[in-house]
Design an enzyme around this catalytic site. Structure first.
Site, PDB file in Angstrom:
ATOM      1  N   TYR A   1      -1.624  10.879   2.337  1.00 16.56           N
ATOM      2  CA  TYR A   1      -2.030  11.302   0.623  1.00 16.56           C
ATOM      3  C   TYR A   1      -2.883  13.079   0.525  1.00 16.56           C
ATOM      4  CZ  TYR A   1      -4.103   7.067   1.862  1.00 16.56           C
ATOM      5  OH  TYR A   1      -4.502   6.025   1.495  1.00 16.56           O
TER       6      TYR A   1
ATOM      7  N   ASP B   1       1.439  -1.366  -0.087  1.00 14.68           N
ATOM      8  CA  ASP B   1       0.196   0.339  -0.158  1.00 14.68           C
ATOM      9  C   ASP B   1       0.572   1.049   0.074  1.00 14.68           C
ATOM     10  OD1 ASP B   1      -3.025   1.226  -0.186  1.00 14.68           O
ATOM     11  OD2 ASP B   1      -1.740   2.057   2.101  1.00 14.68           O
TER      12      ASP B   1
ATOM     13  N   HIS C   1      -7.228  -6.029   0.040  1.00 10.10           N
ATOM     14  CA  HIS C   1      -6.077  -6.045  -0.171  1.00 10.10           C
ATOM     15  C   HIS C   1      -5.414  -5.398   1.044  1.00 10.10           C
ATOM     16  CE1 HIS C   1      -4.095  -1.650  -1.030  1.00 10.10           C
ATOM     17  NE2 HIS C   1      -4.477  -1.293   0.916  1.00 10.10           N
TER      18      HIS C   1
END
Length: 366
Positions: free
Chosen positions: A280, A172, A341
């Site tokens: 982010y 990730d 995930h």
């Protein structure tokens, strides 16, 4: 805002796009932020309406759960690199080669517990808390979490740990950083393993063909909004985070209550969520390259790479795993069907098997 994407698309249909096309992408980006914000606000309202009495209550979490004190996972140590103090958990003989683990969001060193136990016999395994996560220092400013700083963290961590190179294992957001380290500093990496994280060019290639991926990652745009994401994730005593692991995994037995307590304890600490989400918030920040980064990266990565992909990832399309031939010369791809995930925790036995097969020749040649 879209410079991070358009700069990675030289070999795609987006290459050489006109100023008008770039403007269109910027407009699309802002539209996605508005869309993400609306989704976030609706989620917030839904939670308050559903649980009006408990929506803003949180359980005090001042004492780490026992699983984080488990000495069988390794010893807890600290090291300074790139101006901050990093926490890491390590195991294995120091004379063995370094295997460095980089976790994703919202995780921390603990997400690698199954791999640390498996590979500590052949490597010096080190799982770090990345910048701002866990017990690693949390710089206070949003711009302390740009790509250049995150990349430099790893570049300086390897020698700070006493090594000249490593086997780099990532997942990730750890993979987002790791791909950039690999592209610019391949001499630091002997073998590269990445899980459920595409190379930036692969992600751009996917968007050029299928914008469905853009909407699959809608949360990225919601995370650009100040304070709202932290509020949503922590509401109703971190119900959203609980759901990520309980409902978002195919093997919930690997996320028992004690493991969930570890995650909730970690992200309930002051500033923890904001630091993690700042990754982010800095995605779209354009930075001037340093002198050491002026040399263009190679057209294809020569370091042997293993891409492992849990095919039931709801945020990243599984077909991106097979697109890495465009950027990697020595590539191995392994898909894991019926896996989420959270691949290294959801299917640890399979992940460990694929890693062992990939590393077998380098281990045997020592």
């Amino acid at each position: 805002m879209w410079d991070w994407l358009t700069s990675s698309t030289n070999s795609t249909k987006m290459a050489g796009q006109s100023a008008a096309a770039k403007l269109s992408f910027k407009i699309l980006g802002w539209c996605m932020i508005v869309f993400g914000g609306l989704c976030g606000v609706l989620a917030l309202i839904f939670t308050v309406v559903k649980n009006p009495r408990t929506a803003f209550k949180k359980t005090p979490r001042d004492v780490p759960p026992k699983c984080l004190q488990d000495s069988s996972l390794g010893s807890h140590e600290y090291v300074r690199a790139n101006g901050i103090k990093f926490h890491y958990v390590c195991a294995g003989d120091k004379s063995k080669p370094l295997m460095l683990f980089l976790h994703g969001f919202p995780e921390f060193w603990f997400s690698w517990r199954y791999q640390m136990n498996e590979f500590s016999k052949d490597f010096r395994v080190v799982a770090i808390d990345m910048r701002g996560y866990g017990e690693t220092e949390r710089p206070p400013n949003k711009l302390d979490y740009t790509f250049s700083k995150l990349k430099q963290d790893i570049v300086e961590l390897v020698p700070a740990l006493g090594y000249s190179k490593c086997t780099l294992v990532s997942h990730d957001w750890g993979g987002v950083v790791a791909w950039r380290v690999l592209s610019r500093y391949p001499e630091l990496i002997e073998r590269f393993i990445v899980m459920n994280c595409p190379h930036p060019k692969v992600y751009a290639m996917k968007l050029a063909k299928d914008w469905k991926q853009l909407f699959m990652s809608w949360y990225i745009f919601m995370f650009q909004i100040p304070k709202l994401p932290e509020l949503i994730i922590s509401m109703n005593d971190f119900e959203t985070m609980k759901g990520m692991f309980i409902n978002g995994t195919k093997n919930p037995d690997n996320f028992p209550p004690e493991v969930l307590k570890a995650y909730l304890y970690t992200f309930a600490q002051p500033g923890a969520l904001t630091a993690a989400i700042n990754y982010y918030r800095c995605m779209f920040k354009t930075e001037k390259s340093k002198a050491t980064d002026t040399t263009p990266p190679p057209k294809k990565i020569e370091v042997p790479c293993l891409v492992i992909w849990g095919d039931d990832d709801t945020a990243l399309s599984h077909d991106m795993a097979d697109m890495h031939e465009a950027v990697v010369a020595n590539l191995t791809v392994k898909h894991i069907p019926n896996c989420s995930h959270w691949v290294q925790q959801d299917a640890p036995e399979t992940v460990n098997q694929y890693m062992s097969e990939f590393l077998a020749d380098s281990i045997a040649s020592r």
